[in-house]
Design an enzyme around this catalytic site. Sequence first.
Site, PDB file in Angstrom:
ATOM      1  N   HIS A 132      16.226   6.753   2.058  1.00 34.15           N
ATOM      2  CA  HIS A 132      14.989   6.816   1.186  1.00 34.15           C
ATOM      3  C   HIS A 132      14.019   8.176   1.475  1.00 34.15           C
ATOM      4  O   HIS A 132      14.222   9.109   2.521  1.00 34.15           O
ATOM      5  CB  HIS A 132      13.947   5.875   2.032  1.00 34.15           C
ATOM      6  CG  HIS A 132      12.850   5.303   1.270  1.00 34.15           C
ATOM      7  ND1 HIS A 132      11.605   6.275   1.294  1.00 34.15           N
ATOM      8  CD2 HIS A 132      12.452   4.163   0.264  1.00 34.15           C
ATOM      9  CE1 HIS A 132      10.676   5.514   0.601  1.00 34.15           C
ATOM     10  NE2 HIS A 132      11.373   4.767   0.011  1.00 34.15           N
ATOM     11  N   LYS A 171       8.283  -0.926   4.490  1.00 30.19           N
ATOM     12  CA  LYS A 171       7.797  -0.060   5.342  1.00 30.19           C
ATOM     13  C   LYS A 171       7.235  -0.234   6.717  1.00 30.19           C
ATOM     14  O   LYS A 171       7.755  -1.228   7.318  1.00 30.19           O
ATOM     15  CB  LYS A 171       6.989   1.130   4.482  1.00 30.19           C
ATOM     16  CG  LYS A 171       7.584   1.154   2.984  1.00 30.19           C
ATOM     17  CD  LYS A 171       7.120   2.353   2.271  1.00 30.19           C
ATOM     18  CE  LYS A 171       7.576   2.466   0.768  1.00 30.19           C
ATOM     19  NZ  LYS A 171       7.203   3.344   0.077  1.00 30.19           N
ATOM     20  N   SER A 217       6.381   2.897  -7.431  1.00 33.65           N
ATOM     21  CA  SER A 217       5.167   2.109  -8.243  1.00 33.65           C
ATOM     22  C   SER A 217       5.311   1.201  -9.080  1.00 33.65           C
ATOM     23  O   SER A 217       4.657   0.994 -10.091  1.00 33.65           O
ATOM     24  CB  SER A 217       4.066   3.428  -8.798  1.00 33.65           C
ATOM     25  OG  SER A 217       3.729   4.143  -7.779  1.00 33.65           O
ATOM     26  N   GLY A 242       7.675  -0.967  -3.107  1.00 30.05           N
ATOM     27  CA  GLY A 242       6.954  -0.847  -1.876  1.00 30.05           C
ATOM     28  C   GLY A 242       5.648  -1.640  -1.783  1.00 30.05           C
ATOM     29  O   GLY A 242       5.764  -2.943  -1.584  1.00 30.05           O
ATOM     30  N   ASN A 284      10.431  -3.314  -0.001  1.00 30.64           N
ATOM     31  CA  ASN A 284      10.636  -2.286   1.031  1.00 30.64           C
ATOM     32  C   ASN A 284       9.048  -2.527   1.747  1.00 30.64           C
ATOM     33  O   ASN A 284       8.192  -1.922   1.173  1.00 30.64           O
ATOM     34  CB  ASN A 284      11.149  -0.939   0.774  1.00 30.64           C
ATOM     35  CG  ASN A 284      10.884   0.060   1.804  1.00 30.64           C
ATOM     36  OD1 ASN A 284      10.802  -0.169   3.058  1.00 30.64           O
ATOM     37  ND2 ASN A 284      11.004   1.171   1.400  1.00 30.64           N
ATOM     38  N   GLU A 323      14.414   6.582  -7.107  1.00 32.96           N
ATOM     39  CA  GLU A 323      13.230   6.787  -6.570  1.00 32.96           C
ATOM     40  C   GLU A 323      12.634   8.099  -6.791  1.00 32.96           C
ATOM     41  O   GLU A 323      12.926   8.919  -5.811  1.00 32.96           O
ATOM     42  CB  GLU A 323      13.132   6.110  -5.411  1.00 32.96           C
ATOM     43  CG  GLU A 323      13.488   4.844  -5.109  1.00 32.96           C
ATOM     44  CD  GLU A 323      12.655   4.199  -4.104  1.00 32.96           C
ATOM     45  OE1 GLU A 323      12.043   3.000  -3.977  1.00 32.96           O
ATOM     46  OE2 GLU A 323      12.542   4.586  -3.012  1.00 32.96           O
ATOM     47  N   GLU A 375      11.339   9.032   2.399  1.00 33.14           N
ATOM     48  CA  GLU A 375      10.632   9.060   3.487  1.00 33.14           C
ATOM     49  C   GLU A 375      11.291   9.271   4.808  1.00 33.14           C
ATOM     50  O   GLU A 375      10.663   9.942   5.531  1.00 33.14           O
ATOM     51  CB  GLU A 375       9.670   7.727   3.666  1.00 33.14           C
ATOM     52  CG  GLU A 375       8.527   7.676   2.425  1.00 33.14           C
ATOM     53  CD  GLU A 375       8.200   6.472   2.362  1.00 33.14           C
ATOM     54  OE1 GLU A 375       8.263   5.315   3.049  1.00 33.14           O
ATOM     55  OE2 GLU A 375       7.095   6.289   1.359  1.00 33.14           O
ATOM     56  N   GLY A 429       4.259   5.210  -3.979  1.00 29.11           N
ATOM     57  CA  GLY A 429       3.129   4.933  -3.767  1.00 29.11           C
ATOM     58  C   GLY A 429       1.766   5.843  -4.201  1.00 29.11           C
ATOM     59  O   GLY A 429       0.734   5.938  -3.726  1.00 29.11           O
TER      60      GLY A 429
HETATM   61  P1  PGA Z   1       6.085   1.937  -3.802  1.00 27.08           P
HETATM   62  O1  PGA Z   1       7.536   2.253  -2.956  1.00 27.08           O
HETATM   63  O2  PGA Z   1       6.643   0.585  -4.756  1.00 27.08           O
HETATM   64  O3  PGA Z   1       4.884   1.718  -2.894  1.00 27.08           O
HETATM   65  O4  PGA Z   1       5.938   3.189  -4.699  1.00 27.08           O
HETATM   66  C1  PGA Z   1       8.773   2.246  -3.453  1.00 27.08           C
HETATM   67  C2  PGA Z   1       9.471   2.761  -2.168  1.00 27.08           C
HETATM   68  O5  PGA Z   1       9.129   3.625  -1.539  1.00 27.08           O
HETATM   69  O6  PGA Z   1      10.520   1.961  -2.177  1.00 27.08           O
END
Ligand code: PGA
Length: 264
Positions: free
Chosen positions: A97, A11, A223, A244, A9, A182, A99, A188
């Site tokens: 997601h 983003k 992460s 991500g 992803n 998630e 976000e 993140g």
């Molecule tokens: P991250 O994001 O691996 O940077 O933690 C994962 C995601 O939001 O799908």
Amino acid sequence: MRTPIVAGNWKMNKSAAEAVAFVQEFVGSIKLPEPCNAEIILCPPYLAIPASTDALTGTNFAVGAQDCFWTERGAFTSQISAKMLRNAGCHACIVGHSETRGKFGKLEVPESTLGFFAETDETVNLKIKSLLSEGLLPILCVGETLAEREAGKTDAIIQRQLRGALEGLTIDQVKTLVIAYEPVWAIGTGKTCDCPEANRVCGQIRAELGLAGAATRILYGGSVNAENARALFSEPDIDGGLVGGASLNPDSFGKVIWGTWTGD
Ligand code: PGA
């Protein structure tokens, strides 16, 4: 036997030119398990989708989007439909997601802007149905915030998200979905959910899916990196990852994919 899946992803990162450069390096130089036993999907921003699908033609890698709208066409300023994604060569699409469900975990946004991020269980459900009707693979994200975890509500939150998102789907449809657990507090932040707990929650998700559970692929996201991927993906109820930050670099993404490899 469920085929592992690793989705990157991106983003709001990478222009079309940067996406092509990534693909060229990734496809050209990255060493992947042979034969690669995992399905690999790159999810660029909308504007980089056409260039990414072109650059990936003839490879085993697919392209996904990060969101969609559930109506095929019409007066929906700013939106992109599942049909448009299919026509652009997409294979999959992330929905729900954290976000897009609510305010970004890491960004302080005023209450008055929250409507912008207000994806709900109901809209996630509509998006999944439109993706399935276009033959696209929905990657449904679920997960609890830190406050919800600390209040002991993790399982209840995920159950609510699943029931809302999957409302009206048949068992056969649920079997084809990909679900990503998630935890919002792990996205993140560098704070990965530990393997037994990530596996426990993925197992709960599988149980909640009932008869479809044994076939549905369930990923962990939050992460994931080159160091922790193998341990996470070796858990029995974790079928790969939604990645991500570590998917932005061909080398680290390649190493994460290697985490699904169980051969020598
Ligand atoms: P991250 O994001 O691996 O940077 O933690 C994962 C995601 O939001 O799908």
